[in-house]
Design a protein around this motif. Structure first.
Motif, mmCIF file in Angstrom:
data_model
loop_
_atom_site.group_PDB
_atom_site.id
_atom_site.type_symbol
_atom_site.label_atom_id
_atom_site.label_comp_id
_atom_site.label_asym_id
_atom_site.label_seq_id
_atom_site.Cartn_x
_atom_site.Cartn_y
_atom_site.Cartn_z
ATOM 1 N N GLU A 161 -3.022 0.835 -3.750
ATOM 2 C CA GLU A 161 -2.878 -0.731 -3.346
ATOM 3 C C GLU A 161 -2.315 -1.461 -4.742
ATOM 4 O OE1 GLU A 161 -4.665 -4.764 -1.356
ATOM 5 O OE2 GLU A 161 -5.994 -2.663 -1.556
ATOM 6 N N GLU A 187 0.781 -1.162 -0.077
ATOM 7 C CA GLU A 187 -0.009 -0.020 0.039
ATOM 8 C C GLU A 187 0.805 1.355 0.028
ATOM 9 O OE1 GLU A 187 -2.598 -0.468 3.413
ATOM 10 O OE2 GLU A 187 -3.750 -1.887 2.477
ATOM 11 N N THR A 231 -4.604 6.087 -1.031
ATOM 12 C CA THR A 231 -3.736 5.065 -0.690
ATOM 13 C C THR A 231 -3.986 4.059 -2.174
ATOM 14 O OG1 THR A 231 -4.001 4.898 1.622
ATOM 15 C CG2 THR A 231 -3.259 2.956 0.563
#
Length: 298
Positions: free
Chosen positions: A187, A165, A185
């Motif tokens: 991922e 992440e 974020t």
């Protein structure tokens, strides 16, 4: 010979006098003054979709030689936003001798909203994916679709070949200089391990709300695929298998079975993430699937 010389001098004097008179008339007939611009107000409130005609409403231009030259008025430029989303507009008027006069008027928009991001899929990407923009788009009330202007901050780095992440900030600016940032974020996942994990499907992956107006995280969960079964949201908010098999152990997923980490402060403008997680214990080992909902409070 003497008469010819006298005649030549007379012709020269007449020509010189004629030329001098012509220049005198030319100088005195030429308009040396630029038009004068007047306006009924030096500031206006308009819609973001207002055209030049509305922006120029109440502005007139007159010229000492040409009279009314209001029809020559044009909007030369509009500045970037200043305080309280006000812009300075510069208008220009011309006369027939191409003299120009400029004047300024302030513009305030009655329906302005900062550029708005949209996202139809989560910011989750398989390893070695080159495009980590995904389905992120942006629209603006002044410029329309400005997706092509979205940039990623150089302060952060996503290592696309390593699962994990990563923080990232997307940002965009419209023609009025309004810069909007979207801290998120990103991922990166290993595709070989993804098939075993529960998969979420949300109705939206990025939502906007106003200060003081909280959102219900569970209301965005539309479907969870777990153990090869798709559990679909019903009217009562419970996710159910539409076609359960006989003696099937699990036929539904309720809200209390999903771990929702909601750190959004709906009383403070900003960008927040709500994390959804669910663990499947039916296999040889437990596996957890997750997804994020981005919430922008403004």
């Amino acid at each position: 010979m003497k008469k010819l010389r006298i005649f030549s001098m007379v012709v020269f004097v007449i020509a010189a006098a004629s030329f001098g008179y012509f220049k005198y008339e030319q100088i005195n007939s030429k308009d040396n003054q630029a038009p004068a611009i007047t306006m009924d107000t030096d500031s206006i409130q308009v819609s973001c979709q207002a055209e030049d005609g509305e922006l120029l409403k109440g502005i007139k231009a007159t010229d000492s030689k040409d009279g009314d030259v209001t029809g020559s008025l044009i909007v030369e430029s509009v500045s970037n936003f200043m305080e309280n989303h006000t812009r300075n507009m510069t208008v220009v008027a011309f006369d027939s001798d191409n003299h120009a006069t400029k004047a300024a008027r302030k513009i305030t928009y009655t329906d302005y909203v900062s550029p708005t991001f949209s996202l139809t899929e989560p910011l989750r990407f398989a390893m070695n994916t080159q495009d980590i923009m995904g389905t992120l788009t942006c629209s603006d009330v002044l410029d329309g679709d400005i997706t092509g202007k979205i940039k990623m901050s150089s302060e952060y780095y996503v290592q696309a070949d390593v699962a994990g992440e990563y923080p990232m900030v997307y940002q965009v600016a419209n023609s009025a200089g309004d810069v909007q940032k979207l801290p998120v974020t990103v991922e990166i996942y290993d595709p070989s391990k993804e098939a075993q994990k529960p998969q979420f499907e949300l109705s939206e992956y990025l939502v906007y709300t106003s200060v003081g107006n909280a959102v219900d995280p569970w209301s965005y969960v539309q479907q969870i695929t777990m153990g090869g079964i798709k559990f679909v949201r019903g009217e009562d908010g419970v996710l159910r298998d539409p076609n359960p098999a006989e003696k099937q152990e699990r036929t539904a997923i309720t809200a209390d079975e999903v771990q929702i980490t909601n750190q959004a402060d709906f009383n403070t403008p900003g960008t927040y993430e709500i994390l959804y997680q669910i663990t499947d214990d039916s296999g040889k080992e437990s596996v957890t699937g997750q997804v994020r909902l981005i919430v922008v409070v403004r």
